[in-house]
Design an enzyme around this catalytic site. Sequence first.
Site, PDB file in Angstrom:
ATOM      1  N   VAL A 100       0.638  -2.154  -8.766  1.00  0.00           N
ATOM      2  CA  VAL A 100       0.406  -1.535  -7.461  1.00  0.00           C
ATOM      3  C   VAL A 100       0.453  -2.575  -6.346  1.00  0.00           C
ATOM      4  CG1 VAL A 100      -0.950   0.375  -8.411  1.00  0.00           C
ATOM      5  CG2 VAL A 100      -2.120  -1.748  -7.766  1.00  0.00           C
ATOM      6  N   HIS A 110       2.208   3.971 -10.591  1.00  0.00           N
ATOM      7  CA  HIS A 110       0.763   4.012 -10.356  1.00  0.00           C
ATOM      8  C   HIS A 110       0.414   3.894  -8.873  1.00  0.00           C
ATOM      9  CE1 HIS A 110      -0.483   2.769 -14.753  1.00  0.00           C
ATOM     10  NE2 HIS A 110       0.190   3.890 -14.701  1.00  0.00           N
ATOM     11  N   CYS A 124      -4.938  10.927   1.784  1.00  0.00           N
ATOM     12  CA  CYS A 124      -6.058  11.839   1.992  1.00  0.00           C
ATOM     13  C   CYS A 124      -6.011  12.939   0.929  1.00  0.00           C
ATOM     14  CB  CYS A 124      -5.995  12.464   3.379  1.00  0.00           C
ATOM     15  SG  CYS A 124      -7.334  13.663   3.632  1.00  0.00           S
ATOM     16  N   CYS A 138      -6.146  16.678   3.022  1.00  0.00           N
ATOM     17  CA  CYS A 138      -5.007  17.323   3.702  1.00  0.00           C
ATOM     18  C   CYS A 138      -3.662  16.760   3.266  1.00  0.00           C
ATOM     19  CB  CYS A 138      -5.166  17.202   5.219  1.00  0.00           C
ATOM     20  SG  CYS A 138      -4.891  15.532   5.850  1.00  0.00           S
ATOM     21  N   CYS A 186      -9.597   9.917   7.526  1.00  0.00           N
ATOM     22  CA  CYS A 186      -8.438  10.701   7.943  1.00  0.00           C
ATOM     23  C   CYS A 186      -8.769  11.445   9.232  1.00  0.00           C
ATOM     24  CB  CYS A 186      -8.092  11.686   6.827  1.00  0.00           C
ATOM     25  SG  CYS A 186      -6.607  12.667   7.134  1.00  0.00           S
TER      26      CYS A 186
HETATM   27 ZN    ZN Z   1      -6.917  14.426   5.745  1.00  0.00          ZN
END
Ligand code: ZN
Length: 252
Positions: free
Chosen positions: A112, A127, A135, A138, A161
């Site tokens: 990563v 990964h 998020c 959303c 977020c």
């Molecule tokens: Zn969000």
Amino acid sequence: MRRSRHPSGVPDDVDRLRDLLHASRRAVALTGAGISTESGIPDFRSGRGIWAEFDPLEVGHISAFRRDPVRVWAFYRLRIDVVRQATPNAGHVALAQLERDGRLARVVTQNVDGLHRAAGSDALEVHGALDRVDCLGCGARLDIAEAERRMAGDPDGVPRCDCGDPLKPGVVLFGEMLPEEAIDQAFALASSCDLLIAAGSTLEVHPVGGLPAVAQRAGATLAIVNRGPTAYDDDCDVRIEGSLGEVLPRLV
Ligand code: ZN
């Protein structure tokens, strides 16, 4: 074809692998933590560096993020700092060169740290990656620079977020599903290659650990380059024990 010879005059396994690679029509490399330890990023199995202070199974678990994002981010800030200071090593550079030379169809990685991308590879990061955040509420995705601005402005040091939810590191945590599209692509690559080079992975973590078996069932040759044992040591065509930074450049 000119072959460089081992000092003894006998071609060694690295020569054999280079010949296999140059004869293959569609080769794929699968990499794991072992290629990045040579860039100074400790493998969590080592218990070294930041992994000495945090239990990966605890802070790296999705349930920990849902319960205590403050603690999870305290760890991930350190981890992101480690990665930011790292640069690609000769192993990453060699794989990127093989891609440019048309010898390698794709690099699939469990890492990563983004070091394959930094070396110029269009790596499939199954990964996820530390240089972005997601998020869960959303579905928004932001880059790490924006996440860090939000972290700096948050009393708990957690990036949030616009919808109000805490943003999650852009990596697959324990207890989370792997991104379906990426893993589908990885399985498609494994089943369509004629040579799979697994480098720096113990091949124990599934579903990625299943890719060599998929490749073999489809008739591919399996080569393993790693320091230390892997799940396929008794079941591969070429097995090279050694440093990736030394072995991979010899394949170019
Ligand atoms: Zn969000």
